[in-house]
Design an enzyme around this catalytic site. Structure first.
Site, PDB file in Angstrom:
ATOM      1  N   GLY A 194     -65.824 138.876  -5.604  1.00 44.56           N
ATOM      2  CA  GLY A 194     -65.164 138.060  -6.639  1.00 44.56           C
ATOM      3  C   GLY A 194     -65.232 138.780  -7.985  1.00 44.56           C
ATOM      4  NE  ARG A 249     -64.411 136.845  -1.828  1.00 39.42           N
ATOM      5  CZ  ARG A 249     -65.366 136.724  -2.751  1.00 39.42           C
ATOM      6  NH1 ARG A 249     -66.467 137.433  -2.660  1.00 39.42           N
ATOM      7  NH2 ARG A 249     -65.219 135.892  -3.771  1.00 39.42           N
ATOM      8  CG  ASP A 309     -77.156 139.845  -3.115  1.00 31.94           C
ATOM      9  OD1 ASP A 309     -77.580 140.853  -3.718  1.00 31.94           O
ATOM     10  OD2 ASP A 309     -77.800 138.777  -3.009  1.00 31.94           O
ATOM     11  CB  THR A 324     -71.499 137.802  -9.023  1.00 30.50           C
ATOM     12  OG1 THR A 324     -71.345 136.404  -8.695  1.00 30.50           O
ATOM     13  CG2 THR A 324     -72.979 138.113  -8.961  1.00 30.50           C
ATOM     14  CG  ASP A 332     -71.510 133.070  -7.747  1.00 32.94           C
ATOM     15  OD1 ASP A 332     -70.721 132.416  -8.449  1.00 32.94           O
ATOM     16  OD2 ASP A 332     -71.228 133.499  -6.616  1.00 32.94           O
ATOM     17  CG  ASP A 337     -75.335 134.877  -6.173  1.00 30.54           C
ATOM     18  OD1 ASP A 337     -74.883 135.877  -6.766  1.00 30.54           O
ATOM     19  OD2 ASP A 337     -74.766 134.380  -5.191  1.00 30.54           O
ATOM     20  NE  ARG A 393     -70.362 133.554  -2.657  1.00 32.95           N
ATOM     21  CZ  ARG A 393     -69.155 133.770  -2.147  1.00 32.95           C
ATOM     22  NH1 ARG A 393     -68.823 133.233  -0.994  1.00 32.95           N
ATOM     23  NH2 ARG A 393     -68.277 134.526  -2.766  1.00 32.95           N
TER      24      ARG A 393
HETATM   25  O1  F6P Z   1     -68.948 134.757  -5.995  1.00 28.54           O
HETATM   26  C1  F6P Z   1     -68.080 134.375  -7.009  1.00 28.54           C
HETATM   27  C2  F6P Z   1     -67.311 133.155  -6.612  1.00 28.54           C
HETATM   28  O2  F6P Z   1     -66.434 132.826  -7.676  1.00 28.54           O
HETATM   29  C3  F6P Z   1     -68.141 131.952  -6.189  1.00 28.54           C
HETATM   30  O3  F6P Z   1     -68.654 131.227  -7.285  1.00 28.54           O
HETATM   31  C4  F6P Z   1     -67.146 131.181  -5.363  1.00 28.54           C
HETATM   32  O4  F6P Z   1     -67.810 130.364  -4.411  1.00 28.54           O
HETATM   33  C5  F6P Z   1     -66.366 132.266  -4.690  1.00 28.54           C
HETATM   34  O5  F6P Z   1     -66.508 133.439  -5.475  1.00 28.54           O
HETATM   35  C6  F6P Z   1     -64.902 131.977  -4.511  1.00 28.54           C
HETATM   36  O6  F6P Z   1     -64.338 133.032  -3.820  1.00 28.54           O
HETATM   37  P1  F6P Z   1     -62.781 133.247  -3.667  1.00 28.54           P
HETATM   38  O7  F6P Z   1     -62.230 133.669  -4.983  1.00 28.54           O
HETATM   39  O8  F6P Z   1     -62.650 134.325  -2.664  1.00 28.54           O
HETATM   40  O9  F6P Z   1     -62.221 131.941  -3.259  1.00 28.54           O
END
Ligand code: F6P
Length: 341
Positions: A18, A79, A110, A132, A134, A136, A178
């Site tokens: 992300g 991804r 991660d 990120t 998050d 995390d 997340r």
């Molecule tokens: O890891 C970053 C994040 O924005 C999280 O907070 C969220 O759960 C996820 O990515 C959303 O991913 P995507 O943009 O692939 O829907």
């Protein structure tokens, strides 16, 4: 650099997972510090996917001018399913060898670092930079993008509060993160939320949702702001509650008050990076290239107690960071309530 250290001539840089505001500042720092050390820098587009499919170009110092004030990532991100396979990773390393890369800087979370570890096992020197929203990443107190995302979410909640207070309503706001509650906790503290629901806590509907609303009402509040981390619903912390909308319905059933539900979603990932994100990203990008040039690799560039540290990637991936529950307790103490006798 020791006598034996091979001179680094060309490195690659990619952003993966992300996106996070501040990634561009990290890319800029990597490119500029590489050029300062007479090292060429190859930009790999679309993360590991781009690596596997040969989507790259030689970057110049000029093209990264002023990108540090923009959100998103000029390198794009993705991804990659293919990279999850051994064949995909071997292909990625072959491309790096074809390009003559002496190292790779991988900017992400991660998942990105697990990928980087696999590449290092196949012989490619890698350095990771945590980015990120998050926050995390276990080995680093701070991850690029967190501060900007907090500020964006706070701005949205402040706006919501204006209308919620005029109409004397209850509002449920879901923030990203997340399975981590850092964003929800910091946003909750900063907006003076009635309640904050974190995935890291055992949750009880009566104690953690209804009681704070009652307490605030007895103390004189006529509108209520509940901040919910998305992980709460992902992990089904309340039976039968799979989405924040289910939680809204549960509150309506329990006390007859129907909250408005707002999912902040991807809004939180955009916008101009704050000073903290630009500055941290610049320091991390600078340090990542310094490490590679000086012959240190297979590291994550993290922050610990405000200082930049280099952590071996294998150790880094085992490290855990817990949410600061004392901040949660503080948030509860600072809420408006009447004394209990
Ligand atoms: O890891 C970053 C994040 O924005 C999280 O907070 C969220 O759960 C996820 O990515 C959303 O991913 P995507 O943009 O692939 O829907």
């Amino acid at each position: 650099m020791s006598e034996k250290t091979k001179r680094v001539r060309r490195i690659g840089v990619l952003t993966s997972g992300g996106d996070a505001p501040g990634m561009n500042a990290a890319v800029r720092a990597v490119v500029r510090e590489a050029l300062t050390n007479n090292v060429e820098c190859v930009g790999i587009r679309r993360g590991y996917n781009g690596l596997i499919h040969g989507d790259y170009y030689l970057m110049t110092g000029q093209e990264v001018s002023h990108i540090l004030s923009h959100g998103g990532t000029v390198l794009y991100t993705a991804r990659s399913e293919e990279f999850m396979t051994e064949e995909g990773r071997k292909r990625a390393v072959d491309i790096c060898r074809f390009l003559g890369l002496d190292g790779l800087v991988a900017i992400g979370g991660d998942g990105t670092f697990r990928g980087a570890l696999e590449l290092s096992r196949l012989g490619l020197p890698v350095v990771g930079i945590p980015a990120t929203i998050d926050n995390d990443v276990g080995c680093s107190n701070y991850t690029i993008g967190f501060d900007t995302a907090c500020n964006t979410a706070i701005d949205c909640v402040d706006r919501l509060r204006d209308t919620m207070s005029s109409h004397e309503r209850c509002s449920l706001v879901e923030v990203m993160g997340r399975r981590a509650g850092f964003l929800a906790l910091y946003v909750g503290i900063s907006v003076g939320a009635t309640a904050v629901l974190l995935p890291e806590r055992d949750l009880d509907f009566e104690r953690d949702v209804l009681e704070p609303i009652r307490e605030a009402r007895f103390a004189g509040n006529t509108h209520f702001m509940l901040v919910v981390a998305e992980g709460v619903c992902m992990d089904e912390k309340f039976e039968g509650v799979h989405t924040v909308f289910d939680l809204g319905n549960k509150i309506k059933e329990a006390i007859g008050m129907k909250p408005t539900v707002t999912v902040l979603g991807h809004l939180q990932r955009g916008g101009k990076p704050t000073a903290r994100d630009r500055e941290t990203a610049s320091r991390m990008g600078y340090r990542a290239v310094k490490a590679l040039v000086e012959g240190r690799a297979n590291l994550i560039i993290g922050t610990q107690k405000g200082k930049i540290e280099e952590i071996p990637i294998e150790d880094a991936l085992k490290m855990k960071k817990s949410i600061q529950m004392e901040r949660y307790d503080m948030l509860r103490d600072l809420q408006n309530r009447v004394p209990r006798h």
